[in-house]
Design a protein around this motif. Structure first.
Motif, PDB file in Angstrom:
ATOM      1  N   ASP A 252       0.823  -1.213   0.000  1.00 38.47           N
ATOM      2  CA  ASP A 252       0.000   0.000   0.000  1.00 38.47           C
ATOM      3  C   ASP A 252       0.856   1.262   0.000  1.00 38.47           C
ATOM      4  O   ASP A 252       0.331   2.359  -0.068  1.00 38.47           O
ATOM      5  N   ARG A 253       2.194   1.111   0.081  1.00 38.95           N
ATOM      6  CA  ARG A 253       3.027   2.309   0.050  1.00 38.95           C
ATOM      7  C   ARG A 253       3.505   2.660  -1.353  1.00 38.95           C
ATOM      8  O   ARG A 253       4.237   3.618  -1.530  1.00 38.95           O
ATOM      9  N   PHE A 254       3.145   1.844  -2.322  1.00 45.50           N
ATOM     10  CA  PHE A 254       3.652   2.090  -3.674  1.00 45.50           C
ATOM     11  C   PHE A 254       2.542   2.588  -4.577  1.00 45.50           C
ATOM     12  O   PHE A 254       1.370   2.308  -4.361  1.00 45.50           O
ATOM     13  N   ASP A 255       2.968   3.291  -5.587  1.00 45.76           N
ATOM     14  CA  ASP A 255       2.038   3.831  -6.561  1.00 45.76           C
ATOM     15  C   ASP A 255       2.276   3.107  -7.865  1.00 45.76           C
ATOM     16  O   ASP A 255       3.305   3.303  -8.513  1.00 45.76           O
ATOM     17  N   PHE A 256       1.373   2.228  -8.233  1.00 41.92           N
ATOM     18  CA  PHE A 256       1.562   1.497  -9.479  1.00 41.92           C
ATOM     19  C   PHE A 256       0.217   1.261 -10.128  1.00 41.92           C
ATOM     20  O   PHE A 256      -0.819   1.312  -9.478  1.00 41.92           O
ATOM     21  N   GLY A 257       0.244   1.021 -11.415  1.00 41.62           N
ATOM     22  CA  GLY A 257      -0.991   0.768 -12.135  1.00 41.62           C
ATOM     23  C   GLY A 257      -1.193  -0.714 -12.334  1.00 41.62           C
ATOM     24  O   GLY A 257      -0.264  -1.506 -12.215  1.00 41.62           O
ATOM     25  N   VAL A 258      -2.401  -1.097 -12.612  1.00 40.17           N
ATOM     26  CA  VAL A 258      -2.713  -2.494 -12.881  1.00 40.17           C
ATOM     27  C   VAL A 258      -3.400  -2.546 -14.243  1.00 40.17           C
ATOM     28  O   VAL A 258      -4.447  -1.943 -14.424  1.00 40.17           O
ATOM     29  N   PRO A 259      -2.818  -3.215 -15.212  1.00 42.09           N
ATOM     30  CA  PRO A 259      -3.476  -3.257 -16.521  1.00 42.09           C
ATOM     31  C   PRO A 259      -4.666  -4.203 -16.500  1.00 42.09           C
ATOM     32  O   PRO A 259      -4.603  -5.287 -15.914  1.00 42.09           O
ATOM     33  N   VAL A 260      -5.752  -3.782 -17.101  1.00 39.34           N
ATOM     34  CA  VAL A 260      -6.955  -4.603 -17.181  1.00 39.34           C
ATOM     35  C   VAL A 260      -7.399  -4.616 -18.624  1.00 39.34           C
ATOM     36  O   VAL A 260      -7.459  -3.578 -19.274  1.00 39.34           O
ATOM     37  N   ASP A 265      -9.162 -12.253 -24.663  1.00 37.62           N
ATOM     38  CA  ASP A 265      -8.575 -13.256 -25.551  1.00 37.62           C
ATOM     39  C   ASP A 265      -7.086 -13.408 -25.254  1.00 37.62           C
ATOM     40  O   ASP A 265      -6.565 -12.801 -24.326  1.00 37.62           O
ATOM     41  N   CYS A 266      -6.423 -14.217 -26.063  1.00 36.26           N
ATOM     42  CA  CYS A 266      -5.026 -14.526 -25.764  1.00 36.26           C
ATOM     43  C   CYS A 266      -4.144 -13.292 -25.891  1.00 36.26           C
ATOM     44  O   CYS A 266      -3.178 -13.137 -25.150  1.00 36.26           O
ATOM     45  N   TRP A 267      -4.467 -12.409 -26.831  1.00 34.41           N
ATOM     46  CA  TRP A 267      -3.612 -11.238 -27.009  1.00 34.41           C
ATOM     47  C   TRP A 267      -3.675 -10.355 -25.772  1.00 34.41           C
ATOM     48  O   TRP A 267      -2.655  -9.865 -25.305  1.00 34.41           O
ATOM     49  N   ASP A 268      -4.864 -10.162 -25.243  1.00 39.06           N
ATOM     50  CA  ASP A 268      -5.002  -9.354 -24.040  1.00 39.06           C
ATOM     51  C   ASP A 268      -4.235  -9.968 -22.892  1.00 39.06           C
ATOM     52  O   ASP A 268      -3.551  -9.280 -22.146  1.00 39.06           O
ATOM     53  N   ARG A 269      -4.334 -11.298 -22.714  1.00 43.79           N
ATOM     54  CA  ARG A 269      -3.626 -11.947 -21.615  1.00 43.79           C
ATOM     55  C   ARG A 269      -2.120 -11.770 -21.786  1.00 43.79           C
ATOM     56  O   ARG A 269      -1.395 -11.545 -20.814  1.00 43.79           O
ATOM     57  N   TYR A 270      -1.660 -11.836 -23.035  1.00 42.03           N
ATOM     58  CA  TYR A 270      -0.232 -11.662 -23.269  1.00 42.03           C
ATOM     59  C   TYR A 270       0.175 -10.226 -22.970  1.00 42.03           C
ATOM     60  O   TYR A 270       1.135  -9.973 -22.232  1.00 42.03           O
TER      61      TYR A 270
ATOM     62  N   THR B 376      -4.179  -5.298 -39.613  1.00 40.82           N
ATOM     63  CA  THR B 376      -3.408  -5.650 -38.426  1.00 40.82           C
ATOM     64  C   THR B 376      -3.597  -4.613 -37.335  1.00 40.82           C
ATOM     65  O   THR B 376      -3.757  -4.945 -36.164  1.00 40.82           O
ATOM     66  N   ALA B 377      -3.595  -3.332 -37.729  1.00 40.72           N
ATOM     67  CA  ALA B 377      -3.752  -2.286 -36.722  1.00 40.72           C
ATOM     68  C   ALA B 377      -5.121  -2.369 -36.075  1.00 40.72           C
ATOM     69  O   ALA B 377      -5.265  -2.162 -34.877  1.00 40.72           O
ATOM     70  N   ARG B 378      -6.121  -2.722 -36.873  1.00 37.09           N
ATOM     71  CA  ARG B 378      -7.460  -2.827 -36.293  1.00 37.09           C
ATOM     72  C   ARG B 378      -7.526  -3.986 -35.304  1.00 37.09           C
ATOM     73  O   ARG B 378      -8.125  -3.883 -34.240  1.00 37.09           O
ATOM     74  N   LEU B 379      -6.881  -5.098 -35.651  1.00 37.07           N
ATOM     75  CA  LEU B 379      -6.903  -6.244 -34.744  1.00 37.07           C
ATOM     76  C   LEU B 379      -6.028  -6.006 -33.528  1.00 37.07           C
ATOM     77  O   LEU B 379      -6.381  -6.341 -32.409  1.00 37.07           O
ATOM     78  N   ALA B 380      -4.845  -5.452 -33.775  1.00 36.97           N
ATOM     79  CA  ALA B 380      -3.875  -5.321 -32.689  1.00 36.97           C
ATOM     80  C   ALA B 380      -4.107  -4.049 -31.913  1.00 36.97           C
ATOM     81  O   ALA B 380      -3.167  -3.429 -31.464  1.00 36.97           O
ATOM     82  N   ASP B 381      -5.336  -3.693 -31.748  1.00 39.93           N
ATOM     83  CA  ASP B 381      -5.675  -2.454 -31.073  1.00 39.93           C
ATOM     84  C   ASP B 381      -5.275  -2.538 -29.606  1.00 39.93           C
ATOM     85  O   ASP B 381      -5.932  -3.217 -28.830  1.00 39.93           O
ATOM     86  N   PRO B 382      -4.187  -1.868 -29.193  1.00 36.98           N
ATOM     87  CA  PRO B 382      -3.751  -2.041 -27.812  1.00 36.98           C
ATOM     88  C   PRO B 382      -4.671  -1.371 -26.794  1.00 36.98           C
ATOM     89  O   PRO B 382      -4.483  -1.539 -25.602  1.00 36.98           O
ATOM     90  N   THR B 383      -5.685  -0.634 -27.272  1.00 35.19           N
ATOM     91  CA  THR B 383      -6.544   0.015 -26.281  1.00 35.19           C
ATOM     92  C   THR B 383      -7.547  -0.945 -25.649  1.00 35.19           C
ATOM     93  O   THR B 383      -8.302  -0.557 -24.783  1.00 35.19           O
ATOM     94  N   THR B 384      -7.532  -2.219 -26.069  1.00 34.92           N
ATOM     95  CA  THR B 384      -8.375  -3.161 -25.331  1.00 34.92           C
ATOM     96  C   THR B 384      -7.817  -3.367 -23.930  1.00 34.92           C
ATOM     97  O   THR B 384      -8.510  -3.853 -23.047  1.00 34.92           O
ATOM     98  N   VAL B 385      -6.547  -3.029 -23.737  1.00 33.52           N
ATOM     99  CA  VAL B 385      -5.943  -3.153 -22.419  1.00 33.52           C
ATOM    100  C   VAL B 385      -5.740  -1.753 -21.864  1.00 33.52           C
ATOM    101  O   VAL B 385      -5.111  -0.918 -22.483  1.00 33.52           O
TER     102      VAL B 385
END
Lengths: 378, 407, 141
Positions: A252-260, A265-270, B376-385
């Motif tokens: 709780d003493r640190f300032d950091f962000g958490v990506p959501v 899908d897999c790209w988001d998880r990566y 590719t840019a439309r798919l790889a839209d990094p703003t989903t995160v």
């Protein structure tokens, strides 16, 4: 969750008739450990998937009941054998909470720095092996080079590259060497460059995006029902991070962000894990600034005997929500010590994730869950 | 027609043997080249112990492969099983009979060289299917069919691009592609330039890109090497082969790689003659065999550069899934190759100057790349995160809110 | 309809003891009710009190993301007849926990869709999680 406008690549989630059965056997280059998966296929489409685990079951929980706490720390190292410090932290926090010990500040900061470095190392492995599953040979070698630097630092600190046995009930085993802050600061700059390298190589590349976008989508509520946690849950839009929700140690003493994420899908998880690694660097920098000289262990008996009672603590491992449930009868060994492994719960959702995808996607989806069989089987 | 005489047969056998030795040496050097190049891309040192700089590594590899035990599945028919690698190898090898290394350095010059090349290389697909079929597991059969589908689909852009080159030169002979051609139509004599002055890469850049991509898919190289990876899961066609028989497949694959690279250089980069043929540089200072040797050397140098490009792709890209691969071939490469062919035909028919073709091709290429990158840019839209930050809740706890949304 | 629930506390946890035979209904209420909203099953565990009290405690750790409160739910079952209803109908994530507890302790979860062995080898006899099972001197099969 799908309001981002990205449609999934799933062809048909209905129940096709299975005409071929494939076994991705325990020995397999792409299953991240000894893990067996039975797939029922309708030509290329997966109709049903049954995971089989237990190849690495070592009877840890029974062993815990017969060992004293300082011995159990070594066993916890070997649960999730990629993020050792995070596991150790779970155990020592449980015992300290039961014994109502206050850990000195310097020890807490050392713990946080080591745990976050371990998180970066774990995510580097994830990025490398995830790309390797898809045939990109190069990122894994770059990431392992960066991880080597972290492991060298660990070796200088605790004496071992991986199975450290460094945290103790009430603090850490010994103080860090005096060059530690300078070494960590240089290391962080190199890691930043390394993570940027990995990011540039993969994240927006055409083939990588084609292989991961829209693959393995899971809804946030469904994931929560399965007990999924960590980056897998956050990618589906549920902002749950134990370091923020229920801060432990000195988070709780640190300032950091958490990506959501929002696409689940897999790209988001990566991509979440890439961003998390960057945030860890921020945390370590703040910890280095705030760290001050002082004692590194409270006075506690050599053989810890927590009083009678039970406690549940949890921490944010690189894989997710790592829980420890400790039931003590006042003895020097626990009466019951159960581990809640994040990979175990993430793996339960695998069938939902796989059905309706092509067989070539199964490897990508399994890789994106980032499981370690050591903690799944225990 | 030549009379049948033994001298002719003897010379032919010697020529074939020489070609085979040459190709085997080339393949050995390519394995070393690939491993060294991949290692350097991955920041490792590659083979470095066997011989100076690991140069003897390929020999060690061959020795290992040849001394391995030959295993054959019981349920497969022996003759068909062993003949599959041979079919693949022979068809790869026969292509080299018409490839001109230098002016006059051709094993068996053919007037229908280009047609011969595409026809023979298609025979290799049969060998692949046979390999999948005779391995007794159903997974190998499916893997073989899938690999064959990939190869057949990508033959089409190759053939159409080759046709466009044939239209440009008005001949199917590979030597004419380099040196130029003269055609008599009735009373008119039309002369078509070779690649001495301008290589066809500048005239037909679209054709070059299509040919390289289709060639990569023909070879089964990254990013199109799903049938190698599938053998981990399903069982590709090569799964059941071990030892020397697998070495034959391996040999055939590298020979094919070298063929595609050599064809790229011949069709698009002027073979041995661009920027200028050795004869014109050294003139009469050298004997004919020496200028030929220089030509061969220059041709080989360019081919190795193109092969290096293929290895570079391997070290960089992940692999496409089979349906994405087929979609790319059928929806992108085949239409582009036809567009290329039609434009070339129009330019030749109306006898426009050749830079018109470049003027047509470059915008289409740029448009294609643009459409691809937009997708590719439309798919790889990094703003989903999004990044979330800690904030306080009413009841004193913490919550996560998106960054930028004030509280 | 009223169930006898024993509400207590332990350190910083609210510990509730509930009758084992109705545990699935209680769990369902806890999940669906707005005020509790325990949508996240963190842990499902069996603690062996066979020697002292001839019973097992089935422990459920619950968490609510909306209200950020947590709870421990315990159900006691007799060692002689270790059965209780499954909660997989409430939280899907209880699936493998229950299978593992069935493997290690022999607790039977009534209504579980698939209670095959999860982490033990097929054909393993005995319940190694129980205190009565020796750590060392058992026959390897």
């Amino acid at each position: 969750m799908t309001d981002s406008g990205i449609t999934t690549n799933v062809i048909d989630k209905g129940q096709g008739l299975a005409d071929m059965f494939i076994n991705m056997g325990p020995q397999h280059p792409a299953t991240h450990g000894v893990f067996r998966m039975e797939l029922a296929l309708d030509s290329e489409l997966i109709v049903d998937a049954t995971p089989h685990i237990g190849y690495l079951h070592r009877g840890s929980e029974k062993l815990f009941e017969h060992e004293i706490y300082s011995q159990i720390i070594t066993l916890f190292d070997r649960l999730d054998y990629i993020s050792n410090f995070n596991n150790e932290l779970g155990l020592v926090m449980a015992v300290e909470k039961l014994m109502d010990l206050e850990v000195p500040d310097r020890a807490e900061y050392i713990r946080v720095i080591l745990c976050e470095l371990n998180r970066i190392a774990s995510h580097l492995i994830f990025i490398g092996t995830f790309a390797l599953d898809m045939g990109a040979l190069t990122p894994s070698l770059y990431n392992f080079r960066d991880r080597e630097k972290i492991l060298t630092l660990f070796e200088a600190t605790s004496g071992a590259r991986m199975m450290h046995n460094f945290f103790r009930v009430g603090g850490v085993k010994q103080d860090v060497i005096k060059e530690f802050p300078a070494q960590v600061a240089t290391l962080l700059d190199e890691l930043e460059a390394g993570i940027d390298d990995a990011d540039k190589m993969l994240s927006l590349g055409e083939v990588f995006v084609e292989r991961t976008r829209g693959i393995g989508v899971i809804d946030g509520d469904v994931a929560l029902d399965w007990g999924v946690s960590g980056a897998t849950l956050r990618a589906s839009g549920v902002p749950y991070d134990v370091r923020v929700e229920d801060p432990y140690s000195v988070y709780d003493r640190f300032d950091f962000g958490v990506p959501v994420g929002s696409a689940g899908d897999c790209w988001d998880r990566y991509y979440l894990r890439v961003l998390e690694a960057r945030e860890s660097i921020k945390i370590i920098r703040q910890a280095l600034e705030q760290m001050e000289p002082g004692p590194i262990q409270t006075k506690v008996r050599a053989i810890a005997r927590p009083p009678k009672g039970e406690v549940y603590v949890h921490a944010e491992n690189p894989r997710g929500d790592f829980g420890v449930y400790l039931v003590s009868e006042g003895a020097e060994s626990p009466y019951r010590l159960k581990v809640r492994p994040p990979s175990f719960c993430n793996l339960m959702a695998l069938r939902d994730l796989l059905v309706g995808h092509y067989i070539a996607d199964s490897v990508v989806i399994l890789g994106s869950l980032d499981i370690v069989l050591g903690e799944v089987d225990r | 027609m030549n009379e049948f005489n033994w001298t002719y047969v003897g010379v032919a056998v010697l020529g074939l043997f020489g070609l085979f030795s040459f190709l085997a040496t080339v393949v050995l050097s390519l394995t070393w080249y690939e491993r060294k190049m991949l290692a350097r891309i991955q920041m490792r040192s590659g083979p470095s112990r066997v011989g100076p700089h690991g140069l003897l590594q390929p020999i060690a590899d061959v020795f290992k492969l040849v001394t391995k035990e030959d295993i054959r599945p019981t349920n497969s028919s022996g003759l068909l099983f062993w003949s599959a690698p041979l079919i693949v190898f022979v068809s790869a090898f026969l292509v080299w009979l018409t490839v001109p290394f230098a002016d006059g350095a051709v094993v068996a010059p053919q007037e229908l060289g280009l047609l011969y090349i595409v026809a023979i290389s298609t025979v290799g697909i049969v060998g692949l299917l046979l390999a999948g079929y005779t391995s007794s597991s159903k997974y190998s059969v499916l893997g073989g069919i899938r690999a064959a589908a990939q190869l057949v689909s990508y033959e089409i852009p190759i053939i159409v691009v080759v046709l466009a080159i044939a239209v440009l030169v008005q001949s199917l002979d590979l030597r004419d592609v380099i040196l130029g051609n003269e055609v008599t139509i009735g009373e008119r004599v039309l002369s078509f330039d070779g690649q001495g002055a301008i290589p066809f890469a500048f005239i037909m850049p679209l054709g070059l890109i299509v040919f390289i991509l289709a060639g990569l898919a023909e070879l089964g190289r990254t990013p199109f090497d799903i049938h190698h990876a599938e053998s981990e899961v399903v069982g590709g066609p090569f799964l059941e082969y071990s030892g020397a028989h697998w070495a034959v497949f391996f040999l055939a694959e590298y020979i094919n790689t070298f063929v595609i690279a050599a064809l790229t250089v011949l069709l698009f980069f002027g073979g041995w003659s661009w920027p200028s043929p050795p004869e014109s540089v050294f003139g009469t200072a050298l004997e004919e065999w020496q200028t030929d040797a220089l030509g061969v050397g220059w041709f080989l140098f360019k081919t190795y550069m193109v092969v290096g490009l293929f290895f570079w792709f391997r070290g960089t890209y992940p692999r496409l899934r089979i349906d994405q691969l087929m979609a790319f071939g059928w929806k992108s490469l085949i239409p582009l190759s036809f567009v290329n062919f039609i434009l070339m035909s129009i330019v030749i028919f109306y006898e426009w100057p050749l830079w018109v073709m470049t003027a047509f091709s470059v915008p289409i290429l740029v448009l294609g790349l643009y459409i691809g990158s937009r997708r590719t840019a439309r798919l790889a839209d990094p703003t989903t995160v999004q990044m979330y930050r800690r904030a306080r809740r009413e009841d004193g706890g913490n919550k996560l809110i998106p960054e930028g949304s004030g509280d | 309809m009223p169930f006898e629930i024993d509400i207590g506390a332990d350190l910083d946890e609210v510990v509730c003891r509930a009758p084992a035979s109705h545990i699935d209904e209680i769990a369902s209420i806890l999940k669906s009710d707005e005020r509790t909203s325990f949508k996240y099953l963190r842990l499902l565990c069996v603690v062996d009190y066979e020697e002292e009290e001839a019973a097992f405690d089935v422990v459920y750790h619950l968490y609510s993301l909306e209200h950020q409160h947590k709870m421990v739910l315990k159900a006691r079952i007799l060692a002689a007849d270790p059965r209780l209803p499954t909660v997989t109908t409430v939280w899907r994530g209880a699936d493998w926990y229950e299978r593992e507890m069935h493997d290690l302790f022999g607790v039977e979860f009534l209504g579980h869709p698939d209670l095959r062995t999860l982490i033990l080898p097929d054909g393993f006899e005995g319940f190694p999680g129980r205190k009565s099972f020796p750590l060392h001197d058992y026959d390897e099969f």
